[in-house]
Design an enzyme around this catalytic site. Structure first.
Site, PDB file in Angstrom:
ATOM      1  N   LYS A   1       0.838  -1.216   0.000  1.00  0.00           N
ATOM      2  CA  LYS A   1       0.000   0.000   0.000  1.00  0.00           C
ATOM      3  C   LYS A   1       0.869   1.261   0.000  1.00  0.00           C
ATOM      4  O   LYS A   1       0.506   2.276  -0.606  1.00  0.00           O
ATOM      5  CB  LYS A   1      -0.964   0.015   1.180  1.00  0.00           C
ATOM      6  CG  LYS A   1      -2.324  -0.546   0.830  1.00  0.00           C
ATOM      7  CD  LYS A   1      -2.376  -2.057   0.811  1.00  0.00           C
ATOM      8  CE  LYS A   1      -2.549  -2.742  -0.459  1.00  0.00           C
ATOM      9  NZ  LYS A   1      -2.483  -4.189  -0.408  1.00  0.00           N
TER      10      LYS A   1
ATOM     11  N   VAL B   1      -5.117 -10.613  -7.003  1.00  0.00           N
ATOM     12  CA  VAL B   1      -5.004  -9.370  -6.233  1.00  0.00           C
ATOM     13  C   VAL B   1      -3.587  -8.797  -6.298  1.00  0.00           C
ATOM     14  O   VAL B   1      -3.388  -7.602  -6.550  1.00  0.00           O
ATOM     15  CB  VAL B   1      -5.395  -9.622  -4.764  1.00  0.00           C
ATOM     16  CG1 VAL B   1      -5.686  -8.325  -4.064  1.00  0.00           C
ATOM     17  CG2 VAL B   1      -6.584 -10.534  -4.676  1.00  0.00           C
ATOM     18  N   ILE B   2      -2.577  -9.662  -6.100  1.00  0.00           N
ATOM     19  CA  ILE B   2      -1.195  -9.171  -6.084  1.00  0.00           C
ATOM     20  C   ILE B   2      -0.785  -8.695  -7.475  1.00  0.00           C
ATOM     21  O   ILE B   2      -0.184  -7.625  -7.632  1.00  0.00           O
ATOM     22  CB  ILE B   2      -0.226 -10.267  -5.570  1.00  0.00           C
ATOM     23  CG1 ILE B   2      -0.532 -10.561  -4.099  1.00  0.00           C
ATOM     24  CG2 ILE B   2       1.236  -9.839  -5.741  1.00  0.00           C
ATOM     25  CD1 ILE B   2       0.351 -11.604  -3.460  1.00  0.00           C
TER      26      ILE B   2
ATOM     27  N   VAL C   1       1.152 -19.931 -19.154  1.00  0.00           N
ATOM     28  CA  VAL C   1       2.611 -19.898 -19.255  1.00  0.00           C
ATOM     29  C   VAL C   1       3.126 -21.333 -19.215  1.00  0.00           C
ATOM     30  O   VAL C   1       2.799 -22.095 -18.306  1.00  0.00           O
ATOM     31  CB  VAL C   1       3.215 -19.046 -18.116  1.00  0.00           C
ATOM     32  CG1 VAL C   1       4.731 -19.128 -18.139  1.00  0.00           C
ATOM     33  CG2 VAL C   1       2.738 -17.600 -18.231  1.00  0.00           C
TER      34      VAL C   1
ATOM     35  N   ASP D   1      -4.102 -17.348   7.692  1.00  0.00           N
ATOM     36  CA  ASP D   1      -3.803 -17.977   6.400  1.00  0.00           C
ATOM     37  C   ASP D   1      -3.535 -19.483   6.523  1.00  0.00           C
ATOM     38  O   ASP D   1      -3.546 -20.202   5.529  1.00  0.00           O
ATOM     39  CB  ASP D   1      -2.555 -17.326   5.763  1.00  0.00           C
ATOM     40  CG  ASP D   1      -2.856 -15.951   5.173  1.00  0.00           C
ATOM     41  OD1 ASP D   1      -3.983 -15.448   5.362  1.00  0.00           O
ATOM     42  OD2 ASP D   1      -1.957 -15.377   4.530  1.00  0.00           O
TER      43      ASP D   1
ATOM     44  N   HIS E   1     -24.567  15.599   1.590  1.00  0.00           N
ATOM     45  CA  HIS E   1     -24.315  16.098   0.227  1.00  0.00           C
ATOM     46  C   HIS E   1     -23.263  17.199   0.285  1.00  0.00           C
ATOM     47  O   HIS E   1     -23.352  18.065   1.160  1.00  0.00           O
ATOM     48  CB  HIS E   1     -25.605  16.669  -0.359  1.00  0.00           C
ATOM     49  CG  HIS E   1     -25.385  17.299  -1.715  1.00  0.00           C
ATOM     50  ND1 HIS E   1     -25.192  16.543  -2.846  1.00  0.00           N
ATOM     51  CD2 HIS E   1     -25.299  18.610  -2.088  1.00  0.00           C
ATOM     52  CE1 HIS E   1     -25.015  17.361  -3.874  1.00  0.00           C
ATOM     53  NE2 HIS E   1     -25.061  18.615  -3.443  1.00  0.00           N
TER      54      HIS E   1
END
Ligand code: FAD
Ligand code: NAD
Length: 477
Positions: free
Chosen positions: A56, A190-191, A244, A318, A450
């Protein structure tokens, strides 16, 4: 060594949060962590050292660079001679990492948690062998409870072996010392999308190879279609259905051999990132007679409360089933400790948010339209674009939309899908609504400030029943 109530093996977001919550509840806690990052023992796991946080930091810096080059002109601001100091950009990322990993060490210390620097191994009878990093003699601990939180590592594929030079995994891709002219990425997950975007913004020509025949199949179809269009327009060359089959190193370049639509092709790159998923990491963690059962995929088997096959031993993050996300690991760590303490804590796996931190961001929670239909719901949806939102236009951030998926019979909200400015934050409105089992009408009846991006949330909820104000609605109610 003093006697511990709880030993946590692994000091990533799952492990260190579990340790802190346990200390708050009065347990005597040790957290074993073996990671050495840039020469120093380090807490925070994959997330803080080589995952969420450094990626990030690079995404934010590279966005500033791209925006300075191409995003200011529209505001009437011209800049000349914009220079990229990559060494400084990388050093800032390292400083952010140091700051946060140091902060975790302080938090453990402040909570009276002992950080045991070294490797933990679960033995029979819930005992834990601790082998210190400094080479001193291993010791056996006999805690009342153990939490296994050893995380995950990247998946390797034989056709593209990581050599830490030309072919790297996500960790290596955080450290390129110069911007590659041509960058190949294997895996449009994602990566691949996040780190591919970082280096594209900094000037690389990026080609992403995705073996599957569809882009982001786990996302809502409307979102993945729009998202692919936006990323492609930005210059990410995403090759869908590109398998690949091999790689070769020639003259300081890596040649990728792949097959797309039945045709064999080759392409040369200065660097290649392999990001085809991650796998649970339990290497050396379990003695043969530890009693812990693993699944076929090498995950530690747990029940809904993260309890393993051994009474008093939990596993989280994980290392166990479910999405590999830091926030999921954190909540499981806290739940496991609360369970040990006798509380009826539970993680709601139906409301775990997914975010991809590109620009614009993509984020979602709950069911996609396709999943809702598969589950037998009679589905109604509402979608509203940022393109007619006052705040988005004022900020020149008008790409994307908010989409709601709801049950047509009960009006119950089932899912929210966002591409657009601040999607990672906006999506939390959907998460809270899902947690409170909201109807679409609940959102329709609320007053949104708003001008804000969140007005698109309101309009998307209204659009479910053909009532969006700033759109000509064909269906009306
Ligand atoms: P980990 O963070 O992997 O921590 C486990 C720790 O255990 C490691 O530090 C390891 O050294 C230690 N360990 C392993 N074995 C032993 C042992 N035997 N003894 C002692 N210590 C041991 N997730 C998000 O939610 N948002 C994001 O934006 C995001 N971005 C990411 C970007 C990248 C590039 C990557 C790679 C991942 C990203 N993730 C993100 C995923 C996230 O990092 C993980 O889901 C999260 O770190 C899992 O936490 P954990 O505590 O289960 O394991
Ligand atoms: P991923 O599972 O997100 O994506 C991997 C992609 O590679 C998939 O699309 C898959 O079809 C493709 N693939 C697999 N084998 C391939 C091959 N041989 N050739 C071409 N494509 C192939 O995995 P990832 O991007 O490596 O990320 C790993 C984990 O890290 C994810 O589970 C994710 O949850 C986590 N993560 C999260 C964030 C976030 O929350 N923003 C960011 C980074 C990583």
């Amino acid at each position: 060594m003093s006697q511990f109530d709880l030993v946590v093996i692994g000091g990533g977001p799952g492990g260190y949060e579990a340790a802190i919550r346990a200390a708050q509840l009065g347990f005597k806690v040790a957290c074993i962590e073996k990671r050495v990052h840039k020469g120093k023992p380090s807490l925070g796991g994959t997330c803080l050292n080589v995952g969420c946080i450094p990626s990030k930091a690079l995404l934010d810096s590279s966005h500033h660079y791209e925006d300075t080059l191409h995003g200011l002109d529209v505001h009437g601001i011209s800049v000349e001679n914009v220079q990229l100091d990559l060494a400084k950009l990388l050093a800032r990322k390292d400083k952010v990492v140091d700051n946060l990993t140091g902060g975790v060490a302080q938090l453990l210390k402040g909570n009276g948690i002992e950080w045991l620097q070294g490797t933990g191994k679960l033995l029979a009878g819930k005992k834990v062998e601790f082998t210190p990093l400094d080479g001193s003699e291993a010791q056996v601990l006999e805690p009342k409870y153990v939490i296994l939180a050893t995380g995950s590592v990247p998946v390797n594929i034989p056709v593209a072996k990581v050599d830490e030079d030309l072919i790297v995994d996500s960790t290596g891709a955080l450290e390129f010392q110069e911007v590659p002219k041509r960058l190949g990425v294997i895996g449009a997950g994602v990566i691949g999308l996040e780190l591919g975007s970082v280096w594209r913004r900094l000037g690389a020509e990026v080609v992403v190879f995705e073996a599957l025949d569809s882009f982001l199949p786990m996302a809502d179809k409307a979102l993945s279609k729009e998202y692919q269009k936006i990323l492609t327009k930005q210059g990410l060359d995403i090759r869908i259905g590109a398998k690949v089959s091999g790689t070769e190193i020639n003259n300081g370049q890596v040649t990728v051999q792949y097959n797309q639509a039945g045709e064999d092709k080759t392409e040369a790159f200065d660097k290649l990132i392999v990001c085809v998923g991650r796998k649970a990491y339990a290497e050396g963690l379990l003695a043969e007679d530890s009693g812990i059962k693993l699944t076929e995929r090498g995950l530690v088997e747990v029940n809904d409360q993260c309890l393993t096959s051994v009474e008093g031993v939990y596993a989280i993050g994980d290392l166990v089933r479910g999405p590999m996300l830091a926030h999921k690991a954190m909540e499981e760590g806290v739940m496991a400790v609360e369970r040990i303490h006798g509380h009826a804590a539970q993680v709601n796996y139906d409301t775990i948010i997914s975010v991809i931190y590109t620009h614009p961001e993509a984020a979602w929670v709950g069911l996609t339209e396709e999943q809702a239909k598969e589950k037998g719901h009679e589905v109604k949806t509402g979608q509203f674009p940022f393109a007619v939102n006052g705040r988005a236009l004022a900020a020149n951030e008008s790409q994307g939309f908010v989409k709601f998926v709801a049950d047509a019979k009960t009006d119950r909200l089932l899912g929210m899908h966002v591409i657009g400015p601040g999607a990672s934050d906006i999506v939390h409105q959907g998460m809270i609504a899902l947690e409170f089992v909201s109807s679409v009408e609940d959102l329709q009846l609320m007053t949104f400030a708003h001008p804000t991006y969140s007005e698109v949330v309101h309009e998307a909820a209204l659009a479910v029943d053909g009532r969006a104000i700033h759109a000509i609605q064909r269906k009306r109610k």
